[in-house]
Design a protein around this motif. Sequence first.
Motif, mmCIF file in Angstrom:
data_model
loop_
_atom_site.group_PDB
_atom_site.id
_atom_site.type_symbol
_atom_site.label_atom_id
_atom_site.label_comp_id
_atom_site.label_asym_id
_atom_site.label_seq_id
_atom_site.Cartn_x
_atom_site.Cartn_y
_atom_site.Cartn_z
ATOM 1 N N HIS A 1 0.846 -1.182 0.000
ATOM 2 C CA HIS A 1 0.000 0.000 0.000
ATOM 3 C C HIS A 1 0.888 1.240 0.000
ATOM 4 C CE1 HIS A 1 -2.980 -2.992 1.204
ATOM 5 N NE2 HIS A 1 -3.795 -2.203 0.547
ATOM 6 N N ILE A 2 0.446 2.243 -0.752
ATOM 7 C CA ILE A 2 1.209 3.474 -0.885
ATOM 8 C C ILE A 2 0.281 4.674 -0.697
ATOM 9 C CG2 ILE A 2 2.855 2.431 -2.502
ATOM 10 C CD1 ILE A 2 1.347 3.991 -4.759
ATOM 11 N N LEU A 3 0.869 5.839 -0.598
ATOM 12 C CA LEU A 3 0.127 7.087 -0.694
ATOM 13 C C LEU A 3 0.397 7.644 -2.086
ATOM 14 C CD1 LEU A 3 0.738 8.883 2.722
ATOM 15 C CD2 LEU A 3 -1.318 7.722 1.949
ATOM 16 N N ALA A 4 -0.657 7.937 -2.812
ATOM 17 C CA ALA A 4 -0.529 8.425 -4.182
ATOM 18 C C ALA A 4 -1.162 9.803 -4.310
ATOM 19 C CB ALA A 4 -1.217 7.452 -5.137
ATOM 20 N N LYS A 5 -0.832 10.465 -5.401
ATOM 21 C CA LYS A 5 -1.497 11.716 -5.766
ATOM 22 C C LYS A 5 -2.655 11.356 -6.678
ATOM 23 C CE LYS A 5 2.751 14.380 -5.899
ATOM 24 N NZ LYS A 5 3.622 15.198 -6.754
ATOM 25 N N THR A 6 -3.791 11.965 -6.472
ATOM 26 C CA THR A 6 -4.941 11.667 -7.330
ATOM 27 C C THR A 6 -4.998 12.641 -8.506
ATOM 28 O OG1 THR A 6 -6.358 13.030 -5.944
ATOM 29 C CG2 THR A 6 -6.335 10.674 -5.474
ATOM 30 N N CYS A 7 -5.476 12.127 -9.614
ATOM 31 C CA CYS A 7 -5.759 12.921 -10.813
ATOM 32 C C CYS A 7 -4.590 13.802 -11.255
ATOM 33 C CB CYS A 7 -7.007 13.773 -10.583
ATOM 34 S SG CYS A 7 -8.464 12.779 -10.197
ATOM 35 N N ASN A 8 -3.390 13.229 -11.235
ATOM 36 C CA ASN A 8 -2.213 13.991 -11.675
ATOM 37 C C ASN A 8 -1.652 13.463 -12.998
ATOM 38 O OD1 ASN A 8 -1.104 11.597 -10.784
ATOM 39 N ND2 ASN A 8 0.583 12.543 -9.686
ATOM 40 N N GLY A 9 -2.374 12.521 -13.620
ATOM 41 C CA GLY A 9 -1.937 11.979 -14.904
ATOM 42 C C GLY A 9 -0.907 10.873 -14.794
ATOM 43 N N GLU A 10 -0.517 10.506 -13.588
ATOM 44 C CA GLU A 10 0.457 9.432 -13.378
ATOM 45 C C GLU A 10 -0.205 8.290 -12.619
ATOM 46 O OE1 GLU A 10 4.614 8.558 -11.048
ATOM 47 O OE2 GLU A 10 4.146 10.619 -11.593
ATOM 48 N N ILE A 11 -0.296 7.140 -13.243
ATOM 49 C CA ILE A 11 -0.921 5.983 -12.606
ATOM 50 C C ILE A 11 0.038 5.404 -11.578
ATOM 51 C CG2 ILE A 11 -1.847 3.664 -12.979
ATOM 52 C CD1 ILE A 11 -2.581 4.653 -15.846
ATOM 53 N N GLU A 12 -0.370 5.423 -10.328
ATOM 54 C CA GLU A 12 0.444 4.896 -9.244
ATOM 55 C C GLU A 12 -0.224 3.700 -8.561
ATOM 56 O OE1 GLU A 12 2.166 8.397 -6.854
ATOM 57 O OE2 GLU A 12 0.456 9.238 -7.955
ATOM 58 N N CYS A 13 -1.527 3.573 -8.694
ATOM 59 C CA CYS A 13 -2.288 2.559 -7.967
ATOM 60 C C CYS A 13 -2.758 1.426 -8.872
ATOM 61 C CB CYS A 13 -3.516 3.191 -7.320
ATOM 62 S SG CYS A 13 -3.139 4.526 -6.186
ATOM 63 N N HIS A 14 -2.921 0.269 -8.260
ATOM 64 C CA HIS A 14 -3.485 -0.904 -8.930
ATOM 65 C C HIS A 14 -4.866 -0.529 -9.484
ATOM 66 C CE1 HIS A 14 -4.196 -5.131 -9.675
ATOM 67 N NE2 HIS A 14 -5.345 -5.041 -9.030
ATOM 68 N N ASP A 15 -5.177 -0.980 -10.655
ATOM 69 C CA ASP A 15 -6.464 -0.725 -11.330
ATOM 70 C C ASP A 15 -6.700 0.754 -11.619
ATOM 71 O OD1 ASP A 15 -7.105 -3.410 -11.506
ATOM 72 O OD2 ASP A 15 -8.274 -3.409 -9.654
ATOM 73 N N ASN A 16 -5.644 1.567 -11.590
ATOM 74 C CA ASN A 16 -5.711 2.990 -11.947
ATOM 75 C C ASN A 16 -6.691 3.799 -11.095
ATOM 76 O OD1 ASN A 16 -4.057 2.063 -14.018
ATOM 77 N ND2 ASN A 16 -5.689 2.049 -15.523
#
Length: 104
Positions: free
Chosen positions: A85-100
Amino acid sequence: VQLNFQKGDLKLYGKFGCPVPAKIGSQTIQVNIAQTEFCDGVVHCPNATDENFDLCKKVWTQTKAFGPSTYTCQSKYVGNNYTVHILAKTCNGEIECHDNVDEK
């Protein structure tokens, strides 16, 4: 690994040695990873300690490269049969999470 927080940046000094050695056949070897592989969302240590959420959360929220990252999700990377599990940025154009999920 030695963590040193200064002015919102995280600095890592030296090599990070995985606490659990890797077993390859009958051999046991110590695994060391580069500081750039620590908290990068990819499992490098045999027991995934390099991606410990509570420790890595400090990296993701205090480094310019990652922060501010506030959305908790499963990493898009899979390693050693561990879910990271990670902390990601949302809606920044970079897919960081499983299943986008961070970009939906």
